[in-house]
Design a protein around this motif. Sequence first.
Motif, mmCIF file in Angstrom:
data_model
loop_
_atom_site.group_PDB
_atom_site.id
_atom_site.type_symbol
_atom_site.label_atom_id
_atom_site.label_comp_id
_atom_site.label_asym_id
_atom_site.label_seq_id
_atom_site.Cartn_x
_atom_site.Cartn_y
_atom_site.Cartn_z
ATOM 1 N N LYS A 96 39.984 92.091 61.999
ATOM 2 C CA LYS A 96 40.081 92.408 63.426
ATOM 3 C C LYS A 96 41.520 92.267 63.928
ATOM 4 O O LYS A 96 41.932 92.987 64.824
ATOM 5 C CB LYS A 96 39.160 91.481 64.203
ATOM 6 C CG LYS A 96 39.187 91.669 65.684
ATOM 7 C CD LYS A 96 37.856 92.076 66.219
ATOM 8 C CE LYS A 96 37.918 92.117 67.726
ATOM 9 N NZ LYS A 96 37.412 93.337 68.263
ATOM 10 N N TYR A 97 42.280 91.339 63.357
ATOM 11 C CA TYR A 97 43.643 91.084 63.816
ATOM 12 C C TYR A 97 44.632 91.196 62.660
ATOM 13 O O TYR A 97 44.303 90.864 61.522
ATOM 14 C CB TYR A 97 43.746 89.679 64.428
ATOM 15 C CG TYR A 97 42.871 89.513 65.645
ATOM 16 C CD1 TYR A 97 43.283 89.976 66.889
ATOM 17 C CD2 TYR A 97 41.633 88.905 65.549
ATOM 18 C CE1 TYR A 97 42.477 89.842 68.003
ATOM 19 C CE2 TYR A 97 40.816 88.760 66.659
ATOM 20 C CZ TYR A 97 41.250 89.233 67.881
ATOM 21 O OH TYR A 97 40.455 89.109 68.979
ATOM 22 N N LEU A 128 48.833 90.404 61.709
ATOM 23 C CA LEU A 128 50.106 89.786 62.056
ATOM 24 C C LEU A 128 51.220 90.652 61.485
ATOM 25 O O LEU A 128 51.241 90.925 60.281
ATOM 26 C CB LEU A 128 50.167 88.378 61.474
ATOM 27 C CG LEU A 128 51.233 87.451 62.001
ATOM 28 C CD1 LEU A 128 51.119 87.284 63.512
ATOM 29 C CD2 LEU A 128 51.109 86.106 61.338
ATOM 30 N N PHE A 143 44.974 100.572 67.127
ATOM 31 C CA PHE A 143 45.486 99.209 67.202
ATOM 32 C C PHE A 143 46.145 98.981 68.552
ATOM 33 O O PHE A 143 46.746 99.880 69.123
ATOM 34 C CB PHE A 143 46.507 98.957 66.084
ATOM 35 C CG PHE A 143 45.922 99.160 64.721
ATOM 36 C CD1 PHE A 143 45.206 98.155 64.108
ATOM 37 C CD2 PHE A 143 46.072 100.365 64.058
ATOM 38 C CE1 PHE A 143 44.649 98.346 62.858
ATOM 39 C CE2 PHE A 143 45.513 100.569 62.813
ATOM 40 C CZ PHE A 143 44.803 99.560 62.213
ATOM 41 N N ILE A 168 48.604 92.785 71.160
ATOM 42 C CA ILE A 168 48.117 91.863 72.184
ATOM 43 C C ILE A 168 49.069 90.702 72.442
ATOM 44 O O ILE A 168 48.957 90.044 73.470
ATOM 45 C CB ILE A 168 46.699 91.333 71.856
ATOM 46 C CG1 ILE A 168 46.654 90.640 70.511
ATOM 47 C CG2 ILE A 168 45.698 92.450 71.913
ATOM 48 C CD1 ILE A 168 45.321 90.003 70.194
ATOM 49 N N HIS A 169 50.018 90.476 71.520
ATOM 50 C CA HIS A 169 50.994 89.412 71.749
ATOM 51 C C HIS A 169 52.228 89.676 70.900
ATOM 52 O O HIS A 169 52.128 90.185 69.792
ATOM 53 C CB HIS A 169 50.404 88.048 71.402
ATOM 54 C CG HIS A 169 51.279 86.896 71.804
ATOM 55 N ND1 HIS A 169 51.515 86.583 73.114
ATOM 56 C CD2 HIS A 169 51.974 86.012 71.064
ATOM 57 C CE1 HIS A 169 52.327 85.533 73.160
ATOM 58 N NE2 HIS A 169 52.623 85.173 71.921
ATOM 59 N N GLU A 187 54.491 90.412 65.923
ATOM 60 C CA GLU A 187 53.471 90.930 66.833
ATOM 61 C C GLU A 187 52.087 90.677 66.270
ATOM 62 O O GLU A 187 51.877 90.682 65.062
ATOM 63 C CB GLU A 187 53.683 92.427 67.045
ATOM 64 C CG GLU A 187 54.994 92.752 67.692
ATOM 65 C CD GLU A 187 55.259 94.236 67.768
ATOM 66 O OE1 GLU A 187 54.893 94.965 66.814
ATOM 67 O OE2 GLU A 187 55.844 94.674 68.773
ATOM 68 N N LEU A 188 51.158 90.487 67.184
ATOM 69 C CA LEU A 188 49.749 90.342 66.827
ATOM 70 C C LEU A 188 49.048 91.602 67.304
ATOM 71 O O LEU A 188 49.058 91.916 68.490
ATOM 72 C CB LEU A 188 49.151 89.104 67.491
ATOM 73 C CG LEU A 188 47.678 88.821 67.209
ATOM 74 C CD1 LEU A 188 47.468 88.529 65.728
ATOM 75 C CD2 LEU A 188 47.184 87.664 68.042
ATOM 76 N N ALA A 189 48.464 92.340 66.359
ATOM 77 C CA ALA A 189 47.782 93.590 66.687
ATOM 78 C C ALA A 189 46.281 93.407 66.492
ATOM 79 O O ALA A 189 45.830 92.745 65.558
ATOM 80 C CB ALA A 189 48.279 94.720 65.803
ATOM 81 N N GLU A 190 45.529 93.997 67.394
ATOM 82 C CA GLU A 190 44.069 93.942 67.317
ATOM 83 C C GLU A 190 43.553 95.318 66.919
ATOM 84 O O GLU A 190 43.988 96.336 67.459
ATOM 85 C CB GLU A 190 43.485 93.540 68.662
ATOM 86 C CG GLU A 190 41.997 93.476 68.689
ATOM 87 C CD GLU A 190 41.453 93.074 70.056
ATOM 88 O OE1 GLU A 190 40.267 92.713 70.106
ATOM 89 O OE2 GLU A 190 42.194 93.126 71.044
#
Length: 69
Positions: free
Chosen positions: A12-13, A15, A49, A52-53, A62-65
Amino acid sequence: MLLNGIKESNAKYFLLPKIRVYTYENSGAYINTIHKYLYFIELKYPESFKIIHSIGKEETCELAEFVEK
């Protein structure tokens, strides 16, 4: 095929760090294996994607969902 790998593993996520190729020098080059993997999925399935942060200025992480549609 790339997208199926993500769905089958229930990821789901992701990095997305910019890890230097040359640890002693910030040349702008970074190890981008995950970036390229997600890039090819994004080409075929836009908006798959969402970032989100993000932290960092020069060498971001970066954090991608994964947004399943």
